[in-house]
Design an enzyme around this catalytic site. Sequence first.
Site, short mmCIF file in Angstrom:
data_model
loop_
_atom_site.label_atom_id
_atom_site.label_comp_id
_atom_site.label_asym_id
_atom_site.label_seq_id
_atom_site.Cartn_x
_atom_site.Cartn_y
_atom_site.Cartn_z
N ASP A 149 0.69 -0.73 -0.01
CA ASP A 149 -0.38 -0.02 -0.50
C ASP A 149 0.92 1.40 0.16
O ASP A 149 1.64 1.45 0.89
CB ASP A 149 -0.91 -0.14 0.80
CG ASP A 149 -1.99 0.52 1.43
OD1 ASP A 149 -2.54 1.40 0.44
OD2 ASP A 149 -3.02 1.30 2.37
N GLU A 191 -1.59 1.29 -5.00
CA GLU A 191 -1.20 2.20 -5.57
C GLU A 191 -1.85 3.26 -5.19
O GLU A 191 -1.62 4.57 -5.25
CB GLU A 191 0.29 2.09 -6.28
CG GLU A 191 1.52 3.30 -6.91
CD GLU A 191 0.40 4.14 -7.42
OE1 GLU A 191 0.50 5.73 -7.67
OE2 GLU A 191 -0.39 3.24 -8.30
N GLY A 193 -3.05 4.99 -7.66
CA GLY A 193 -2.53 5.97 -8.77
C GLY A 193 -2.22 7.45 -8.02
O GLY A 193 -1.75 8.51 -8.37
N ASP A 217 -10.09 4.94 -0.74
CA ASP A 217 -10.79 4.49 0.05
C ASP A 217 -12.32 4.09 -0.38
O ASP A 217 -12.73 5.46 -0.55
CB ASP A 217 -10.38 4.32 1.84
CG ASP A 217 -8.87 4.24 1.74
OD1 ASP A 217 -8.00 4.44 0.73
OD2 ASP A 217 -8.70 4.69 3.15
C1 GLA Z 1 -4.38 2.96 3.36
C2 GLA Z 1 -5.59 2.13 2.00
C3 GLA Z 1 -6.49 0.92 2.77
C4 GLA Z 1 -5.84 1.13 4.87
C5 GLA Z 1 -5.02 2.12 4.52
C6 GLA Z 1 -4.36 0.91 6.40
O1 GLA Z 1 -5.80 4.64 3.15
O2 GLA Z 1 -6.08 2.51 1.28
O3 GLA Z 1 -7.69 0.43 2.33
O4 GLA Z 1 -4.61 -0.48 4.23
O5 GLA Z 1 -4.18 2.55 3.86
O6 GLA Z 1 -3.83 2.23 6.97
#
Ligand code: GLA
Length: 436
Positions: A149, A191, A193, A217
């Site tokens: 991530d 990632e 983008g 998210d």
């Molecule tokens: C990002 C990711 C999420 C999750 C959080 C964890 O926001 O997009 O899916 O993994 O980090 O901190």
Amino acid sequence: MKYPVSILLAAAWSAAPVSALRDGQALTPPMGWNSWNHFRGGLTEAKFKAIANAFVSTGLRDAGYKYLVIDDGWLEAGRDAGEGLITVAKNFPSGMKALGDYAHDRGLKFGIYACPTKTTCMRRMGSFGHEAQDAKLFASFGVDFLKYDWCGVQSGEDTAGVTVAEVKRRYVAMRDALKATGRPIVYSMSEKGQGTKGIEPGTWSDTVAHMWRIGYDIHENWASVLSHANENADLSQYASPGGWNDPDMLEVGNGDLTVGENRAHFSLWCIQAAPLILGNDPSAMTDAIKAILVNREAIAIDQDSLGIQGRRIRGKGALEVWVKPLKGGEKAVLLFNATAADASIEVRWNDSLMGWKADALADVRDIWNAKDIKGAKGGYAATVPSHDAVLLRIRNASATGLLKSGWFKCLGRQVLSRDANGRSDWNRRTPAFKAP
Ligand code: GLA
């Protein structure tokens, strides 16, 4: 020398070039569970075990869900004297290897979370510069899935100066580090983008990862579910067996989504051939949620081996019709009502991507209502409640026996061509012949 056409075509198929990551994993969209949507950083060992047990007792495992993935929060912020990652002992006293064993002992697979940045989004230790060492550690835990991530803004880390080439290099570094462990590990690129400053992940992810987040998210509300389904609607050309667009983990069973909204959410992910990574608490779900998640006919549409991501053919943001060609010439159709009022939605057999004769007869299976409609002529309409969906599997009953013969199957395979990266060409993958 003359060879039967079928042999020549089969040879052409098998000689198609494959990309670096076409390693036989994730030939259908990965299915499992991830801790983030429901537990955020608060998962504990006891909860993990309860969820593994629930996977068995509720039938989730037998319905195809395999990977149990621990997201952010399992790591401490520092490294040990040997530069190794440190598990948060307070929450996971037995350590990650024990949890991997716990999952494997129950016929499940184990997944974990790490970052190509210096810190995770929860400001824990990232894997940047330690890819080989960390990959070895993950393999020693028995990890079968890695979510990798990108975290910049969220973690407070200054990544503004990190070039696009460097972002890609870091993802490739972990891909190669995982490969070097010799353990099959599904690589989930998250990632979004974000690191590449807006570049669509599907344009470069195909040789890097088995699945890739397409955006930011998801949250447990209807607007967020819709916006993620929308964002993925025009990306079908990037998906194929071994590499999938990921509109994010499911929110089915979370927040205040109604049963109809949960059903529509799940149906949208299935028609899009999205990874089905649950984000609820499976050890405490209602029967209505369970019934959605274990519906094998819906799952079969997601998991269809042709691996085509369905497309919306009309009605954006209102009365939507989606079509997903399935193996053997059948079609999955989603009638999705995004409006505030109940409405009738219709698919016609000669619609775009259906490609059948306007007056063809077809057998329709209404999956959520477990209802069969035989010999529907020309099309099918259903009343779809507001914020709900009707998911159909449709077989052209006018098709003659010829269509089922080896000849046509063989031709069907031939149109599933791949480009130099092993990525299938969506348009050429739709059936090249019209039903009589
Ligand atoms: C990002 C990711 C999420 C999750 C959080 C964890 O926001 O997009 O899916 O993994 O980090 O901190």
